[in-house]
Scaffold this motif. Structure first.
Motif, PDB file in Angstrom:
ATOM      1  N   PHE A 434      49.020  36.231  36.627  1.00 23.60           N
ATOM      2  CA  PHE A 434      47.715  35.771  37.112  1.00 23.60           C
ATOM      3  C   PHE A 434      47.012  34.849  36.111  1.00 23.60           C
ATOM      4  CE2 PHE A 434      47.657  39.254  40.332  1.00 23.60           C
ATOM      5  CZ  PHE A 434      47.281  38.485  41.426  1.00 23.60           C
ATOM      6  N   LYS A 435      47.172  35.075  34.842  1.00 23.39           N
ATOM      7  CA  LYS A 435      46.447  34.291  33.837  1.00 23.39           C
ATOM      8  C   LYS A 435      47.000  32.881  33.716  1.00 23.39           C
ATOM      9  CE  LYS A 435      45.030  38.276  31.023  1.00 23.39           C
ATOM     10  NZ  LYS A 435      45.131  38.917  29.676  1.00 23.39           N
ATOM     11  N   THR A 436      48.322  32.784  33.655  1.00 20.90           N
ATOM     12  CA  THR A 436      48.957  31.492  33.399  1.00 20.90           C
ATOM     13  C   THR A 436      49.511  30.834  34.653  1.00 20.90           C
ATOM     14  OG1 THR A 436      51.105  32.516  32.987  1.00 20.90           O
ATOM     15  CG2 THR A 436      49.599  32.302  31.103  1.00 20.90           C
ATOM     16  N   THR A 617      51.580  46.846  31.746  1.00 18.67           N
ATOM     17  CA  THR A 617      51.513  45.692  32.634  1.00 18.67           C
ATOM     18  C   THR A 617      51.453  46.174  34.071  1.00 18.67           C
ATOM     19  OG1 THR A 617      52.792  44.341  31.082  1.00 18.67           O
ATOM     20  CG2 THR A 617      52.690  43.598  33.375  1.00 18.67           C
ATOM     21  N   VAL A 618      50.503  45.644  34.852  1.00 19.54           N
ATOM     22  CA  VAL A 618      50.354  46.067  36.254  1.00 19.54           C
ATOM     23  C   VAL A 618      50.742  44.901  37.149  1.00 19.54           C
ATOM     24  CG1 VAL A 618      48.795  46.927  38.028  1.00 19.54           C
ATOM     25  CG2 VAL A 618      48.513  47.659  35.646  1.00 19.54           C
ATOM     26  N   ILE A 619      51.739  45.171  38.040  1.00 16.08           N
ATOM     27  CA  ILE A 619      52.213  44.158  38.974  1.00 16.08           C
ATOM     28  C   ILE A 619      51.978  44.679  40.387  1.00 16.08           C
ATOM     29  CG2 ILE A 619      54.202  42.852  39.795  1.00 16.08           C
ATOM     30  CD1 ILE A 619      55.443  43.102  37.044  1.00 16.08           C
ATOM     31  N   ALA A 620      51.384  43.846  41.237  1.00 18.06           N
ATOM     32  CA  ALA A 620      51.129  44.216  42.624  1.00 18.06           C
ATOM     33  C   ALA A 620      52.240  43.664  43.507  1.00 18.06           C
ATOM     34  CB  ALA A 620      49.777  43.701  43.072  1.00 18.06           C
ATOM     35  N   GLU A 621      52.812  44.558  44.338  1.00 19.21           N
ATOM     36  CA  GLU A 621      53.882  44.141  45.258  1.00 19.21           C
ATOM     37  C   GLU A 621      53.300  43.867  46.642  1.00 19.21           C
ATOM     38  OE1 GLU A 621      57.937  46.310  44.154  1.00 19.21           O
ATOM     39  OE2 GLU A 621      56.399  47.756  44.712  1.00 19.21           O
ATOM     40  N   GLY A 622      54.021  43.045  47.391  1.00 19.55           N
ATOM     41  CA  GLY A 622      53.658  42.815  48.793  1.00 19.55           C
ATOM     42  C   GLY A 622      52.447  41.947  48.995  1.00 19.55           C
ATOM     43  N   VAL A 623      52.158  41.055  48.063  1.00 21.96           N
ATOM     44  CA  VAL A 623      51.016  40.151  48.218  1.00 21.96           C
ATOM     45  C   VAL A 623      51.405  39.040  49.193  1.00 21.96           C
ATOM     46  CG1 VAL A 623      49.412  38.600  47.053  1.00 21.96           C
ATOM     47  CG2 VAL A 623      50.244  40.674  45.891  1.00 21.96           C
ATOM     48  N   PHE A 631      41.598  39.257  45.330  1.00 20.84           N
ATOM     49  CA  PHE A 631      41.100  40.595  44.993  1.00 20.84           C
ATOM     50  C   PHE A 631      41.770  41.117  43.727  1.00 20.84           C
ATOM     51  CE2 PHE A 631      41.743  45.197  45.163  1.00 20.84           C
ATOM     52  CZ  PHE A 631      40.442  45.649  45.242  1.00 20.84           C
ATOM     53  N   LEU A 632      43.086  40.960  43.643  1.00 17.01           N
ATOM     54  CA  LEU A 632      43.838  41.432  42.482  1.00 17.01           C
ATOM     55  C   LEU A 632      43.433  40.669  41.225  1.00 17.01           C
ATOM     56  CD1 LEU A 632      47.323  41.760  44.213  1.00 17.01           C
ATOM     57  CD2 LEU A 632      45.856  43.642  43.480  1.00 17.01           C
ATOM     58  N   ASP A 633      43.276  39.383  41.392  1.00 14.44           N
ATOM     59  CA  ASP A 633      42.892  38.576  40.238  1.00 14.44           C
ATOM     60  C   ASP A 633      41.499  38.968  39.754  1.00 14.44           C
ATOM     61  OD1 ASP A 633      42.965  36.632  38.271  1.00 14.44           O
ATOM     62  OD2 ASP A 633      42.326  35.026  39.609  1.00 14.44           O
ATOM     63  N   ASP A 634      40.599  39.226  40.699  1.00 12.03           N
ATOM     64  CA  ASP A 634      39.234  39.594  40.322  1.00 12.03           C
ATOM     65  C   ASP A 634      39.183  40.931  39.599  1.00 12.03           C
ATOM     66  OD1 ASP A 634      38.353  37.277  41.479  1.00 12.03           O
ATOM     67  OD2 ASP A 634      37.760  38.226  43.384  1.00 12.03           O
ATOM     68  N   HIS A 635      40.165  41.789  39.879  1.00 11.77           N
ATOM     69  CA  HIS A 635      40.161  43.114  39.241  1.00 11.77           C
ATOM     70  C   HIS A 635      41.164  43.207  38.092  1.00 11.77           C
ATOM     71  CE1 HIS A 635      38.039  43.991  43.014  1.00 11.77           C
ATOM     72  NE2 HIS A 635      37.495  45.032  42.354  1.00 11.77           N
ATOM     73  N   PHE A 636      41.535  42.014  37.570  1.00 11.87           N
ATOM     74  CA  PHE A 636      42.319  41.920  36.329  1.00 11.87           C
ATOM     75  C   PHE A 636      43.718  42.520  36.454  1.00 11.87           C
ATOM     76  CE2 PHE A 636      37.792  42.341  35.275  1.00 11.87           C
ATOM     77  CZ  PHE A 636      37.568  41.109  34.724  1.00 11.87           C
ATOM     78  N   CYS A 637      44.334  42.317  37.617  1.00 12.01           N
ATOM     79  CA  CYS A 637      45.750  42.690  37.743  1.00 12.01           C
ATOM     80  C   CYS A 637      46.565  41.664  36.952  1.00 12.01           C
ATOM     81  CB  CYS A 637      46.148  42.684  39.226  1.00 12.01           C
ATOM     82  SG  CYS A 637      47.837  43.264  39.516  1.00 12.01           S
ATOM     83  N   ASP A 638      47.658  42.090  36.337  1.00 10.68           N
ATOM     84  CA  ASP A 638      48.411  41.199  35.438  1.00 10.68           C
ATOM     85  C   ASP A 638      49.303  40.223  36.195  1.00 10.68           C
ATOM     86  OD1 ASP A 638      47.539  42.291  32.879  1.00 10.68           O
ATOM     87  OD2 ASP A 638      48.634  44.102  33.480  1.00 10.68           O
TER      88      ASP A 638
END
Length: 667
Positions: A434-436, A617-623, A631-638
Motif C-alpha cells: 500500500f505504501k509504495t 505484516t498484514v495482507i488483505a486477500e480478496g480485494v 478502506f484497507l489503506d485508510d486503516h494502515f493495512c500493509d
C-alpha cells in the motif's frame, strides 16, 4: 404300646437310610414269628389232635421263639428280638385264654414268664418309672385274675394254689432278672449303636457339607462362565476403546429400526460422521492422544442424543448415529447442528487444548433408501460431499451425490498420474504494497488441467489429494517449481519478490517437510528470506504446542511464515504472539462486505490492529473493489491481494506484469 415301641426303636435313625433297614428287619421277624405260630398250630392239630394242643403248643412255640431270639441277639438285633418276644408272648397268652381244657392254665408259670418278658419290653420302651410301674400293676392284675380263675372255676385247693403262686413268683423273678441282664447287654449295644449312628451322621454331615461346597463351586463357576460369555458377547458387539456399539451391533440395531419403521410407518435418519484432520492429531501428538480424543467425542455424542437414539463407532475416526422417529429434514438438521457445535468445542488432551471439526452425511429412511447397506452407503457419500464443501458441515443425501462420488473417484484416479503427465501447473497472483504501490510478493496457486476431466478446480482436487496422501508429492513439486520460477524471473532481470507457497495439514505432519524445503532452496539457489510458507489458522490452533515446535524448525531455515485465512479460527492475541510468524493474511470473507458491513469492518480493523501490535505484516486477500482498497489503506493495512489488481496468471504473464508495473506511492 406298639406305637411307643416303634418310636423308641427308630427315633435314633431319623433322616437316615438305617430306618428303612431296621423296619424291614422288624417286619421280617414279625412275619417269621406269625408263620411259626400258625405252622405249629396246624401241625399239632393234625398229629396229636385237638385234646393235646394245650400241652404241645406252648412247648413248640417256646422252642421256636427261643431259636429265633438267640439268632437275632447273636447278630446284634436286640430290638428285633424284643419285638419277637412281645408278639410271641401275646400269642401264647391268647391261646391260653381261649383253650377250653384248662390244662394249660394249670401251668401258670408259663403265662407269668410271658408277662415277665412283656415287663422287659416295657423297660425297653421307656425309661420313665411311671410307665414301668404301670406295666408292673398290669402284671399283678393279670396274675390275680389268673389266680382267681384257677381257684373259682377249676376248684384248685389252697395247697395247689400256694404251689402255683410260689412258681409264679419264682418265674416272675427269673424273668425279671433275665430281663435286667438282657437290658444291660442291650444298653451297651445301644450305646455302641448310638456311637456308630453319630459317626454315620458325622460322615453324612461331612458329605452334605461337601455337597454344599461342590454346589457352591458349581454355582460360582456357572456365574463365572455366564459373566465370561456376557463379556465375550460385549466385546464382539462393542468398541473396546469407546464402549459404543461397533459396526456389527449397529447393523443389527439398524435392521431392527427398519422393521419397526416399516411396521409403524415412521422415518428415521442415519448420520455418518467423520472427524476432520484427525490424522494430524494422531500423528503429531501420538496414538494415546488420538484415543483420548475419540473417547471424548464419543461422550459428547452420547450426551447430545436422546436415550432412544443410537451412536456407534465404525472404526478409526468414523462414527455413525441413528436418530429415531424424525419428523422432517429440519428436525434432523437441528440435531446435526448441535452435534457439530458440540464436537468443535475445545478438547484438553494431555495438557494441551485442541479443536477438531466433523463432516456429516445424512440419509433418511425411507426417502433415501429402505435397506441397511444403502442407507449407510448414501450417508457415507453425503459425508464426502460435506468434506468437499469445506468440512465442518453436513450434507443430506441426494440422487446427484452418487454422480459426485463417482466424479471424486475419477479425480483421485487421474490425480495419481497428473505429476507424471505434467498436467499440474502454477499460476501466480501479485501482492501489492500500500505504501509504495510496488509488487512486493506473489502467491503460487496450484492448477490442474486433465485431458479427460478438463480444468479441475482446487476446491475439487485439493481435498482429494489431502485425504489420499497425494498432497505430499504434489506439495513437494509445488515448492520446487515455485522456487525455481522465482530465480528464473530474477535471471530475466526482474526484481526479486517474496514467493508465498501454501502448506497443507498433511505436509505439516510429514517428517520430511524440512528436508523438502531445504532441498527446494538449495536446488534453486533462492535466498530463504524470499520464501514465505502459508498455513491456515485452523492448522495452527488444532495443536498449538506441537505447531510451535514445527514452525520453529522451519524458521531455522531462514524462511518466512504467514497465517492464511486469519479470523476464521479461534486464535487470540495471547496465542498468536507465541508463534514464530511474520505475516497475517485477512480472510477474504471479511473483505467481501467491507466497507458496508459493520461487523466485517470491525473484525478487519481488529486484525490490522493486532498485526501492528505484534509488528507483523498484514495482507488483505480478496480485494476486488476500489472501496475495499481504500478502506484497507485508510486503516494502515500493509498490502493487498485480489482481482482488483491482478488475477492469478501464468508465470510468463506475471513476468510481464512485474516488468511493466510502475510503482506510484499513494498519497
Amino acid at each position: 404300646m406298639f406305637a411307643k415301641i416303634n418310636h423308641f426303636f427308630f427315633q435314633k435313625y431319623e433322616n437316615s437310610d438305617l430306618i428303612i433297614q431296621q423296619r424291614v428287619k422288624v417286619l421280617l421277624s414279625i412275619c417269621v414269628t406269625i408263620v411259626f405260630v400258625i405252622f405249629t398250630l396246624i401241625v399239632t392239630y393234625m398229629i396229636q389232635g385237638k385234646q393235646d394242643m394245650g400241652v404241645i403248643i406252648p412247648v413248640t412255640i417256646g422252642a421256636l421263639i427261643l431259636i429265633v431270639c438267640i439268632g437275632l441277639i447273636k447278630y446284634g438285633y436286640f430290638y428285633i428280638a424284643a419285638h419277637t418276644i412281645l408278639i410271641s408272648s401275646s400269642a401264647v397268652i391268647w391261646i391260653t385264654m381261649v383253650t377250653e381244657s384248662g390244662e394249660l392254665l394249670a401251668r401258670l408259670d408259663t403265662v407269668v414268664i410271658a408277662v415277665g418278658f412283656m415287663t422287659f419290653i416295657a423297660l425297653l420302651v421307656s425309661k420313665r418309672s411311671m410307665v414301668i410301674v404301670g406295666y408292673a400293676i398290669a402284671n399283678i392284675i393279670l396274675f390275680l385274675g389268673c389266680t382267681y380263675y384257677l381257684q373259682q372255676k377249676l376248684n384248685f385247693s389252697d395247697e395247689v394254689m400256694f404251689e402255683y403262686i410260689i412258681d409264679t413268683i419264682i418265674g416272675m423273678v427269673s424273668a425279671g432278672v433275665g430281663s435286667l441282664l438282657i437290658f444291660t447287654i442291650n444298653k451297651h449295644a445301644l450305646q455302641k449303636a448310638e456311637e456308630a449312628t453319630k459317626i454315620a451322621e458325622g460322615e453324612a454331615e461331612k458329605n452334605r457339607e461337601l455337597n454344599r461346597t461342590l454346589e457352591q463351586k458349581v454355582l460360582e463357576r456357572t456365574q463365572e462362565l455366564q459373566a465370561a460369555m456376557e463379556e465375550t458377547h460385549h466385546l464382539a458387539t462393542h468398541d473396546s476403546l469407546t464402549g459404543l456399539p461397533n459396526r456389527l451391533m449397529f447393523s443389527q440395531l439398524l435392521n431392527h429400526a427398519i422393521q419397526s419403521a416399516k411396521r409403524y410407518q415412521r422415518q428415521f435418519a442415519v448420520l455418518f460422521i467423520d472427524l476432520d484432520r484427525f490424522k494430524i492429531i494422531n500423528d503429531t501428538m501420538g496414538h494415546d492422544a488420538g484415543d483420548q480424543l475419540l473417547q471424548e467425542i464419543a461422550i459428547r455424542l452420547k450426551r447430545m442424543l436422546r436415550a432412544a437414539d443410537i451412536v456407534a463407532r465404525l472404526g478409526g475416526d468414523e462414527f455413525i448415529v441413528l436418530i429415531e422417529e424424525v419428523t422432517d429434514s429440519i428436525h434432523v438438521a437441528t440435531v446435526t447442528h448441535k452435534i457439530i457445535n458440540s464436537i468443535i468445542q475445545p478438547v484438553n488432551i494431555m495438557g494441551q487444548e485442541c479443536r477438531i471439526t466433523a463432516s456429516i452425511g445424512i440419509s433418511i429412511y425411507p426417502k433415501d433408501a429402505e435397506d441397511e447397506q444403502s442407507l449407510m452407503k448414501n450417508a457415507d457419500m453425503a459425508m464426502y460431499l460435506a468434506k468437499e464443501e469445506g468440512k465442518n458441515n453436513f450434507q443430506f443425501y441426494s440422487k446427484d451425490i452418487q454422480s459426485k462420488s463417482l466424479e471424486r473417484l475419477s479425480i483421485e484416479t487421474h490425480l495419481r498420474l497428473a505429476l507424471e503427465r505434467n498436467e499440474l501447473s502454477l499460476h501466480y497472483q501479485a501482492q501489492v504494497d500500500f505504501k509504495t504501490n510496488a509488487i512486493k510478493g506473489v502467491e503460487a496457486l496450484l492448477r490442474w488441467q486433465n485431458p479427460y476431466l478438463g480444468v479441475v478446480t482446487p476446491t475439487q482436487f485439493i481435498p482429494v489429494a489431502e485425504e489420499s496422501g497425494l498432497i505430499i508429492p504434489i506439495g513437494r513439486w509445488v515448492l520446487k517449481t515455485a522456487c525455481a520460477q522465482n530465480i528464473a524471473w530474477q535471471q530475466q532481470g526482474l526484481p526479486p519478490v517474496c514467493m508465498a507457497v501454501n502448506l497443507s495439514p498433511r505436509q505439516l505432519t510429514d517428517e520430511n517437510l524440512i528436508d523438502d524445503i531445504r532441498t527446494a532452496l538449495n536446488d534453486s539457489c533462492m535466498a530463504p528470506n524470499l520464501l514465505e510458507l502459508e498455513i491456515t489458522e485452523s492448522m495452527v490452533m488444532n495443536n498449538p504446542t506441537r505447531m510451535v515446535a514445527v514452525l520453529a524448525g522451519i524458521k531455522t531455515l531462514g524462511v518466512r511464515l504467514a497465517i492464511d485465512d486469519f479470523g476464521t479460527g479461534y486464535s487470540s492475541l495471547a496465542q498468536i504472539k507465541h508463534f514464530p510468524i511474520d505475516t497475517l493474511k485477512v480472510d477474504r470473507s471479511f473483505i467481501r462486505n467491507v466497507p458496508n458491513n459493520v461487523e466485517d469492518k470491525a473484525i478487519t480493523e481488529a486484525i490490522i490492529a493486532m498485526g501492528r501490535t505484534l509488528s507483523l505484516t498484514v495482507i488483505a486477500e480478496g480485494v476486488e473493489t476500489i472501496e475495499q482498497m481504500n478502506f484497507l489503506d485508510d486503516h494502515f493495512c500493509d498490502a493487498m491481494q485480489g482481482f482488483y489488481f491482478s488475477k492469478p496468471i501464468l508465470p510468463e504473464h506475471f513476468a510481464d506484469l512485474l516488468r511493466e508495473h510502475i510503482p506510484s506511492p499513494r498519497k
